[in-house]
Design an enzyme around this catalytic site. Structure first.
Site, mmCIF file in Angstrom:
data_model
loop_
_atom_site.group_PDB
_atom_site.id
_atom_site.type_symbol
_atom_site.label_atom_id
_atom_site.label_comp_id
_atom_site.label_asym_id
_atom_site.label_seq_id
_atom_site.Cartn_x
_atom_site.Cartn_y
_atom_site.Cartn_z
ATOM 1 N N CYS A 15 3.012 7.989 -7.613
ATOM 2 C CA CYS A 15 3.382 7.452 -8.929
ATOM 3 C C CYS A 15 4.545 6.489 -8.760
ATOM 4 O O CYS A 15 4.739 5.580 -9.552
ATOM 5 C CB CYS A 15 3.735 8.577 -9.869
ATOM 6 S SG CYS A 15 4.809 9.776 -9.105
ATOM 7 N N GLU B 2 4.647 13.723 -17.179
ATOM 8 C CA GLU B 2 5.110 12.886 -16.059
ATOM 9 C C GLU B 2 3.913 11.999 -15.733
ATOM 10 O O GLU B 2 2.937 12.463 -15.160
ATOM 11 C CB GLU B 2 5.489 13.743 -14.844
ATOM 12 C CG GLU B 2 6.442 14.910 -15.125
ATOM 13 C CD GLU B 2 7.866 14.491 -15.423
ATOM 14 O OE1 GLU B 2 8.165 13.276 -15.379
ATOM 15 O OE2 GLU B 2 8.686 15.374 -15.710
HETATM 16 P P1 NAP Z 1 -5.511 12.522 -13.831
HETATM 17 O O1 NAP Z 1 -6.868 12.029 -13.607
HETATM 18 O O2 NAP Z 1 -4.840 12.177 -15.111
HETATM 19 O O3 NAP Z 1 -5.597 14.134 -13.668
HETATM 20 C C1 NAP Z 1 -4.463 14.945 -13.690
HETATM 21 C C2 NAP Z 1 -4.852 16.360 -14.051
HETATM 22 O O4 NAP Z 1 -5.338 16.395 -15.400
HETATM 23 C C3 NAP Z 1 -5.991 16.937 -13.203
HETATM 24 O O5 NAP Z 1 -5.736 18.307 -12.983
HETATM 25 C C4 NAP Z 1 -7.200 16.751 -14.099
HETATM 26 O O6 NAP Z 1 -8.262 17.634 -13.800
HETATM 27 C C5 NAP Z 1 -6.593 17.057 -15.455
HETATM 28 N N1 NAP Z 1 -7.329 16.549 -16.611
HETATM 29 C C6 NAP Z 1 -8.184 15.499 -16.665
HETATM 30 N N2 NAP Z 1 -8.652 15.355 -17.918
HETATM 31 C C7 NAP Z 1 -8.084 16.324 -18.671
HETATM 32 C C8 NAP Z 1 -8.167 16.692 -20.048
HETATM 33 N N3 NAP Z 1 -8.915 16.038 -20.905
HETATM 34 N N4 NAP Z 1 -7.432 17.743 -20.473
HETATM 35 C C9 NAP Z 1 -6.655 18.422 -19.627
HETATM 36 N N5 NAP Z 1 -6.536 18.130 -18.316
HETATM 37 C C10 NAP Z 1 -7.234 17.085 -17.841
HETATM 38 O O7 NAP Z 1 -4.505 12.076 -12.676
HETATM 39 P P2 NAP Z 1 -4.724 12.052 -11.092
HETATM 40 O O8 NAP Z 1 -5.684 10.973 -10.752
HETATM 41 O O9 NAP Z 1 -4.944 13.419 -10.588
HETATM 42 O O10 NAP Z 1 -3.258 11.615 -10.601
HETATM 43 C C11 NAP Z 1 -2.840 10.292 -10.542
HETATM 44 C C12 NAP Z 1 -1.973 9.927 -11.720
HETATM 45 O O11 NAP Z 1 -0.862 10.814 -11.799
HETATM 46 C C13 NAP Z 1 -1.367 8.531 -11.582
HETATM 47 O O12 NAP Z 1 -1.400 7.886 -12.825
HETATM 48 C C14 NAP Z 1 0.067 8.824 -11.160
HETATM 49 O O13 NAP Z 1 0.969 7.790 -11.456
HETATM 50 C C15 NAP Z 1 0.346 10.076 -11.947
HETATM 51 N N6 NAP Z 1 1.451 10.824 -11.360
HETATM 52 C C16 NAP Z 1 2.658 10.853 -12.001
HETATM 53 C C17 NAP Z 1 3.736 11.515 -11.439
HETATM 54 C C18 NAP Z 1 5.083 11.552 -12.107
HETATM 55 O O14 NAP Z 1 5.909 12.361 -11.702
HETATM 56 N N7 NAP Z 1 5.339 10.725 -13.096
HETATM 57 C C19 NAP Z 1 3.574 12.158 -10.218
HETATM 58 C C20 NAP Z 1 2.319 12.118 -9.586
HETATM 59 C C21 NAP Z 1 1.264 11.456 -10.171
HETATM 60 P P3 NAP Z 1 -9.535 17.148 -12.928
HETATM 61 O O15 NAP Z 1 -9.000 16.770 -11.592
HETATM 62 O O16 NAP Z 1 -10.419 18.330 -12.938
HETATM 63 O O17 NAP Z 1 -10.097 15.962 -13.670
#
Ligand code: NAP
Length: 528
Positions: free
Chosen positions: A324, A290
């Protein structure tokens, strides 16, 4: 005022809640403030686990506010969590499905009972306003219940199929959906309860065991969720909770061959990386992604501009544009561009930016220093390329000095070639373009790699055309409550297409739960 006995909290109804919601929130805030600074353990194989390295989680409202200390888990911790989930799988998956439903319903009830406590944690750690925070928690319980409802409605996903037309034999066939094994749930910072609890609920009801890794900015509220799962009596090892960096703990989970499936909610870049790395196993395993959005609203010259303006402003600036589903692009027919924009500017200027714990605050801070700096560089780019009609500055005086507060920003006249028309900024910034006609608006709306949500304002005939042509997983028409935001389980199941999601099936909807299970067809032949 809404009648409190009939009030159901959703993202559409949250604008006018009964007074008692405010009272309970204020009481819970006082209680939580007494507990600030507590240490949160990981939870592996039914035991609390502490590591030598710890991280402090501070509030984006005021970075001097030390919320919790959480464990900076190691690769070994992640491996232990996976091993524990693997060990617990036979027992959990072989349990009668209605027993699992019972335990998950109990979890949902406990989440409801702790609504205000968890809501306060969300407000303090994400910077979400109080009604959005309470909505996030209520949605978590609803997502879990929805998974339970689906399991029951489908009687555990066991169905008799046709009998083979054999002479002299009775050849019966049964379809059974079965869990995959250990399911990983990696969640983002913006909806820490719902986007952890929703996938966890579905994975567990289906019979998988889980390993959870929350975002490092928001460990607190998911840890309370884990507490509810424990309190409900979910057996040891079925739910495991590891904290620490995505680049080490998250990566170990993703690269493990012992993970049967994964739900990742987060950014496009990390998600696509996970997709590629998860494909390196010996066989194909399910990966529910997602991802991000760049959600458009299209406004026809026949639209009710008051509804359009308020819907767009709510969706662009709710949770500081860090949904998002946030509306970040508006394509409006040129004839009504100026009138729409004038209304949007007027409304944006009335939004209170400030401490999200206060009842009249609409926008709190953005999540962290990186987002705060992005806001400043994006608004500088937009000023250089076009015009900013309102906002464009960070707020630094007085009570805002120790947090990451940004003004709601509306930009116009930015050339269509500009990179920010396609880049997910994830900040309180909306760009507006005066389109020649609806056809140009639609082409532009569809011209990104994303396809999450979209909104439309216009006549009923135009709405039909919009549904047929827009490339998005959740689409809204003529909605003042939010142009592109506000989905709710069972009402508007949530998910995207193209670069916004991998399965084409929306969470909190009819087709979601089976994603966590694989089909086995069972044939048995008896001679007459
Ligand atoms: P993010 O930076 O991609 O991080 C998401 C999760 O992934 C965090 O728990 C992060 O841990 C972990 N992560 C980071 N690098 C990783 C790796 N190499 N391997 C495994 N896990 C890893 O996203 P965010 O800033 O938290 O959230 C914002 C994004 O989420 C936006 O792009 C938004 O559009 C999207 N989003 C989508 C939806 C949907 O339903 N489509 C809903 C909500 C949000 P750390 O925090 O420890 O880095």
């Amino acid at each position: 005022m809404t009648d409190k006995s009939s009030f159901k909290l959703t993202y559409s109804t949250m604008f006018n809640p009964p007074e008692e919601l405010h009272t309970h929130f204020a009481e819970a805030m006082e209680a939580q403030k007494q507990k600030l600074g507590q240490e949160i353990p990981m939870f592996i194989a039914g035991e609390e686990r502490f590591s030598t390295e710890k991280n402090k989680q501070v509030s984006p409202i005021n970075t001097d506010l030390h919320l919790i200390t959480y464990q900076r888990g190691s690769i070994q911790d992640a491996e232990d969590a996976i091993a524990a989930a693997r060990k617990a799988f036979p027992g959990w998956s072989q349990m009668y499905w209605d027993e699992r439903v019972y335990l998950l319903r109990k979890t949902a009830d406990l989440i409801d009972q702790r609504l205000f406590e968890i809501g306060v944690a969300v407000t303090l750690e994400v910077g979400k306003n109080r009604m959005e925070s309470l909505g996030d928690v209520a949605e978590t319980a609803e997502l879990i219940r929805y998974a339970c409802d689906q399991m029951e409605a489908n009687r555990g996903y066991r169905a008799r199929m046709g009998k083979d037309p054999l002479v002299g034999f009775d050849s019966s066939n049964t379809s059974v959906l079965k869990p995959y094994g250990v399911w990983a749930v990696i969640s983002p910072f913006n909806y820490p309860p719902a986007l952890t609890g929703g996938p966890v609920g579905a994975a567990l009801v289906a019979g998988n065991t889980v390993v959870i890794k929350p975002a490092s900015n928001t460990v607190w509220s998911p840890s309370i969720l884990v507490d509810c799962l424990r309190q409900a009596g979910i057996p040891d090892g079925v739910v495991n909770f590891v904290t620490g960096p995505g680049s080490t703990v998250g990566k170990t989970i993703v690269e493990s061959k012992d993970i049967g499936g994964i739900t990742f909610t987060g950014s496009y870049d990390v998600g696509m990386g996970i997709f590629h790395s998860f494909a390196q196993g010996d066989y194909v395993r399910p990966v529910i992604l997602e991802l991000g959005g760049k959600n458009p609203a299209i406004v026809s010259k026949h639209a009710n501009l008051d509804d359009a303006a308020i819907g767009i402003v709510r969706s662009a600036f709710g949770l500081q544009g860090q949904k998002c589903s946030a509306c970040s692009r508006v394509f409006v027919e040129a004839e009504v561009h100026d009138a729409l924009v004038a209304r949007m500017v007027e409304l944006a200027r009335t939004l209170k930016v400030g401490d999200p714990a206060e009842r009249d605050t609409y926008m709190g801070p953005v999540i962290n220093r990186a987002a705060y700096e992005d806001y400043q560089s994006f608004t500088a780019e937009l000023k250089a390329a076009g015009k900013i009609l309102t906002g464009g500055e960070v707020i630094t005086e007085g009570e805002y000095a120790r947090g990451y507060f940004c003004q709601p920003t509306i930009a116009v006249e930015v050339p269509l070639e500009h990179r920010l028309w396609k880049h997910e900024m994830f900040l309180p910034i909306v760009m507006v373009h005066a389109a020649r006609d609806l056809s140009e608006a639609m082409n532009l709306a569809n011209s990104t790699k994303y396809g999450l949500t979209a909104g439309f304002y216009g006549t009923e005939d135009e709405v039909g055309w919009f549904y047929d042509h827009i490339e998005a997983g959740v689409v809204y028409a003529n909605r003042p409550q939010g142009a592109t935001t506000g989905a709710w389980p069972g009402y508007q199941p949530f998910g995207g297409r193209k670069g916004s999601g991998s399965t084409g099936k929306n969470s909190g909807g009819l087709y979601y739960l089976p994603l966590y299970m694989q089909e086995q067809i069972r044939n048995q032949v008896r001679r007459f």
